[in-house]
Motif scaffolding. Structure first.
Motif, PDB file in Angstrom:
ATOM      1  N   ALA A  59      -8.993 -22.948  -6.386  1.00  0.00           N
ATOM      2  CA  ALA A  59      -8.287 -24.116  -5.840  1.00  0.00           C
ATOM      3  C   ALA A  59      -8.212 -24.102  -4.315  1.00  0.00           C
ATOM      4  N   PHE A  60      -8.113 -22.899  -3.733  1.00  0.00           N
ATOM      5  CA  PHE A  60      -7.925 -22.784  -2.274  1.00  0.00           C
ATOM      6  C   PHE A  60      -8.878 -21.713  -1.722  1.00  0.00           C
ATOM      7  N   PRO A  61     -10.167 -21.970  -1.764  1.00  0.00           N
ATOM      8  CA  PRO A  61     -11.148 -20.941  -1.409  1.00  0.00           C
ATOM      9  C   PRO A  61     -11.090 -20.496   0.050  1.00  0.00           C
ATOM     10  N   ASP A  62     -10.511 -21.314   0.916  1.00  0.00           N
ATOM     11  CA  ASP A  62     -10.511 -20.989   2.332  1.00  0.00           C
ATOM     12  C   ASP A  62      -9.240 -20.271   2.798  1.00  0.00           C
ATOM     13  N   ILE A  63      -8.309 -20.036   1.882  1.00  0.00           N
ATOM     14  CA  ILE A  63      -7.046 -19.389   2.252  1.00  0.00           C
ATOM     15  C   ILE A  63      -7.086 -17.933   1.795  1.00  0.00           C
ATOM     16  N   PRO A  64      -6.856 -16.987   2.697  1.00  0.00           N
ATOM     17  CA  PRO A  64      -6.861 -15.576   2.297  1.00  0.00           C
ATOM     18  C   PRO A  64      -5.861 -15.321   1.171  1.00  0.00           C
ATOM     19  N   LEU A  65      -6.231 -14.402   0.289  1.00  0.00           N
ATOM     20  CA  LEU A  65      -5.385 -14.055  -0.848  1.00  0.00           C
ATOM     21  C   LEU A  65      -5.061 -12.565  -0.798  1.00  0.00           C
ATOM     22  N   VAL A  66      -3.779 -12.263  -0.884  1.00  0.00           N
ATOM     23  CA  VAL A  66      -3.301 -10.889  -0.966  1.00  0.00           C
ATOM     24  C   VAL A  66      -2.632 -10.737  -2.323  1.00  0.00           C
ATOM     25  N   THR A  67      -3.046  -9.740  -3.091  1.00  0.00           N
ATOM     26  CA  THR A  67      -2.436  -9.529  -4.396  1.00  0.00           C
ATOM     27  C   THR A  67      -2.219  -8.047  -4.647  1.00  0.00           C
ATOM     28  N   GLU A  68      -1.111  -7.714  -5.260  1.00  0.00           N
ATOM     29  CA  GLU A  68      -0.742  -6.311  -5.454  1.00  0.00           C
ATOM     30  C   GLU A  68      -1.842  -5.521  -6.143  1.00  0.00           C
ATOM     31  N   GLU A  69      -2.462  -6.116  -7.141  1.00  0.00           N
ATOM     32  CA  GLU A  69      -3.382  -5.353  -7.980  1.00  0.00           C
ATOM     33  C   GLU A  69      -4.797  -5.238  -7.422  1.00  0.00           C
ATOM     34  N   GLN A  70      -5.047  -5.781  -6.235  1.00  0.00           N
ATOM     35  CA  GLN A  70      -6.380  -5.675  -5.632  1.00  0.00           C
ATOM     36  C   GLN A  70      -6.232  -4.993  -4.275  1.00  0.00           C
ATOM     37  N   ALA A  71      -6.415  -3.679  -4.266  1.00  0.00           N
ATOM     38  CA  ALA A  71      -6.147  -2.869  -3.081  1.00  0.00           C
ATOM     39  C   ALA A  71      -6.949  -3.336  -1.873  1.00  0.00           C
ATOM     40  N   ALA A  72      -8.160  -3.834  -2.090  1.00  0.00           N
ATOM     41  CA  ALA A  72      -8.991  -4.270  -0.965  1.00  0.00           C
ATOM     42  C   ALA A  72      -8.326  -5.402  -0.189  1.00  0.00           C
ATOM     43  N   SER A  73      -7.512  -6.198  -0.864  1.00  0.00           N
ATOM     44  CA  SER A  73      -6.857  -7.322  -0.181  1.00  0.00           C
ATOM     45  C   SER A  73      -5.763  -6.856   0.777  1.00  0.00           C
ATOM     46  N   HIS A  74      -5.335  -5.599   0.642  1.00  0.00           N
ATOM     47  CA  HIS A  74      -4.237  -5.095   1.460  1.00  0.00           C
ATOM     48  C   HIS A  74      -4.696  -4.709   2.866  1.00  0.00           C
ATOM     49  N   ALA A  75      -5.998  -4.682   3.083  1.00  0.00           N
ATOM     50  CA  ALA A  75      -6.535  -4.303   4.396  1.00  0.00           C
ATOM     51  C   ALA A  75      -6.645  -5.494   5.344  1.00  0.00           C
ATOM     52  N   GLN A  76      -6.336  -6.688   4.855  1.00  0.00           N
ATOM     53  CA  GLN A  76      -6.459  -7.884   5.680  1.00  0.00           C
ATOM     54  C   GLN A  76      -5.391  -7.922   6.777  1.00  0.00           C
ATOM     55  N   SER A  77      -5.729  -8.593   7.871  1.00  0.00           N
ATOM     56  CA  SER A  77      -4.765  -8.880   8.934  1.00  0.00           C
ATOM     57  C   SER A  77      -4.649 -10.392   9.031  1.00  0.00           C
ATOM     58  N   VAL A  78      -3.584 -10.931   8.440  1.00  0.00           N
ATOM     59  CA  VAL A  78      -3.449 -12.381   8.299  1.00  0.00           C
ATOM     60  C   VAL A  78      -2.003 -12.797   8.552  1.00  0.00           C
ATOM     61  N   SER A  79      -1.820 -14.053   8.974  1.00  0.00           N
ATOM     62  CA  SER A  79      -0.463 -14.590   9.135  1.00  0.00           C
ATOM     63  C   SER A  79      -0.229 -15.801   8.236  1.00  0.00           C
ATOM     64  N   THR A  80      -1.321 -16.425   7.756  1.00  0.00           N
ATOM     65  CA  THR A  80      -1.231 -17.521   6.799  1.00  0.00           C
ATOM     66  C   THR A  80      -2.078 -17.151   5.589  1.00  0.00           C
ATOM     67  N   PHE A  81      -1.443 -17.091   4.416  1.00  0.00           N
ATOM     68  CA  PHE A  81      -2.144 -16.563   3.250  1.00  0.00           C
ATOM     69  C   PHE A  81      -1.345 -16.832   1.978  1.00  0.00           C
ATOM     70  N   LEU A  82      -2.018 -16.706   0.854  1.00  0.00           N
ATOM     71  CA  LEU A  82      -1.379 -16.703  -0.456  1.00  0.00           C
ATOM     72  C   LEU A  82      -1.107 -15.253  -0.844  1.00  0.00           C
ATOM     73  N   ILE A  83       0.001 -15.007  -1.505  1.00  0.00           N
ATOM     74  CA  ILE A  83       0.337 -13.635  -1.885  1.00  0.00           C
ATOM     75  C   ILE A  83       0.933 -13.616  -3.291  1.00  0.00           C
ATOM     76  N   VAL A  84       0.511 -12.618  -4.077  1.00  0.00           N
ATOM     77  CA  VAL A  84       0.797 -12.608  -5.517  1.00  0.00           C
ATOM     78  C   VAL A  84       1.298 -11.243  -5.971  1.00  0.00           C
ATOM     79  N   ASP A  85       2.361 -11.252  -6.747  1.00  0.00           N
ATOM     80  CA  ASP A  85       2.719 -10.105  -7.588  1.00  0.00           C
ATOM     81  C   ASP A  85       2.677 -10.634  -9.014  1.00  0.00           C
ATOM     82  N   PRO A  86       1.608 -10.313  -9.754  1.00  0.00           N
ATOM     83  CA  PRO A  86       1.423 -10.922 -11.073  1.00  0.00           C
ATOM     84  C   PRO A  86       2.458 -10.503 -12.104  1.00  0.00           C
ATOM     85  N   LEU A  87       3.057  -9.322 -11.897  1.00  0.00           N
ATOM     86  CA  LEU A  87       4.113  -8.861 -12.795  1.00  0.00           C
ATOM     87  C   LEU A  87       5.068  -7.984 -11.981  1.00  0.00           C
TER      88      LEU A  87
END
Length: 265
Positions: A59-87
């Motif tokens: 739905a939002f391919p151009d917005i960075p995504l940070v999610t707990e369960e994907q460690a690679a996403s934690h290395a991003q340096s972003v100020s505008t982003f989507l962020i998820v804790d699935p559980l």
């Protein structure tokens, strides 16, 4: 950002993830493993993450995504982003106590301005609408067809008789010592991001957290609380809690209704 689209997408993905979580929750057994930080993870965390992250990226391919369960996403340096804790509240899930949530949020310039918190075992659904107003939805939570909602708002606290909510699984002496600085009328415990929502609905006045949390634990609840007129500040100096920090780790914080006279650490 199309906030109407964002609200609908977050809501549908949270409900889909909640269905999968409850399917696993109702099974006779499920595997529990430990991550590198010794926190628990289950197939429910991973299945919910797959649903939400795929949906958000589509739905939002151009917005960075940070999610707990994907460690690679934690290395991003972003100020505008989507962020998820699935559980959020995996320990509560494992103990079958019901206090777990699905959390999805949108952070803009370091501030969580939209979010959804879904507690599937408790049939409670909180989110910010297209205008940023926090609501609680009632009814059967049908995908693609939002039911009636009620705006929620923080309390007008009585500083001589405050309602306090604290963590169910992470309560410690430092937290109790800080709470004892206040005149309290009632103390309740809750798991996961539900604590933010209890402040947002006026069921509690203040939630202090003196323990390690990550931004995916707090962003959605923070957004809902802001949309209800509340706020979240750092514990040490009472400045706003910001997002997009290195490693996405939070300092200690206080979530509260603005009428609370905050005490110094």
């Amino acid at each position: 950002m199309d906030f109407a689209k964002l609200t609908n997408v977050m809501r549908d993905l949270a409900l889909q993830a909640g269905d999968k979580i409850m399917e696993i929750y109702g099974s006779d057994d499920f595997e529990v493993r430990s991550k590198s930080d010794e926190s628990p993870v289950t197939i429910a965390d991973e299945a919910a993450d797959a649903i939400i992250s795929a949906g958000l990226r589509a739905a939002f391919p151009d917005i960075p995504l940070v999610t707990e369960e994907q460690a690679a996403s934690h290395a991003q340096s972003v100020s505008t982003f989507l962020i998820v804790d699935p559980l959020d509240g995996t320990k509560e899930f494992i103990k079958r106590r019901g206090d777990f949530t699905v959390n999805i949020a949108y952070v803009q310039d370091g501030v969580p301005i939209r979010g959804i918190v879904y507690a599937p075992a408790k049939d409670r659904l909180f989110y910010t609408d297209a205008a940023g107003v926090a609501v609680e939805e009632e009814g059967s939570f049908a995908k693609g067809a939002p039911g009636p909602t009620q705006p929620i708002t923080v309390s007008t606290p009585d500083n001589t008789a405050l309602l306090v909510v604290a963590s169910k699984s992470h309560r410690d002496q430092a937290t109790d010592d800080y709470i004892n600085k206040y005149a309290t009328a009632d103390m309740k415990s809750a798991g996961s991001s539900l604590k933010f929502c209890l402040v947002a609905t006026g069921e509690a006045d203040i939630y202090p957290r003196l323990g390690r949390t990550m931004e995916w634990d707090t962003a959605a609840g923070h957004a809902v609380l802001k949309g209800a007129g509340g706020d979240v500040v750092r514990f040490d100096d009472h400045t706003p809690l910001s997002y997009g920090k290195p490693g996405f780790e939070n300092p200690f914080f206080i979530a509260y209704a603005p009428g609370v006279a905050l005490k110094q650490p």
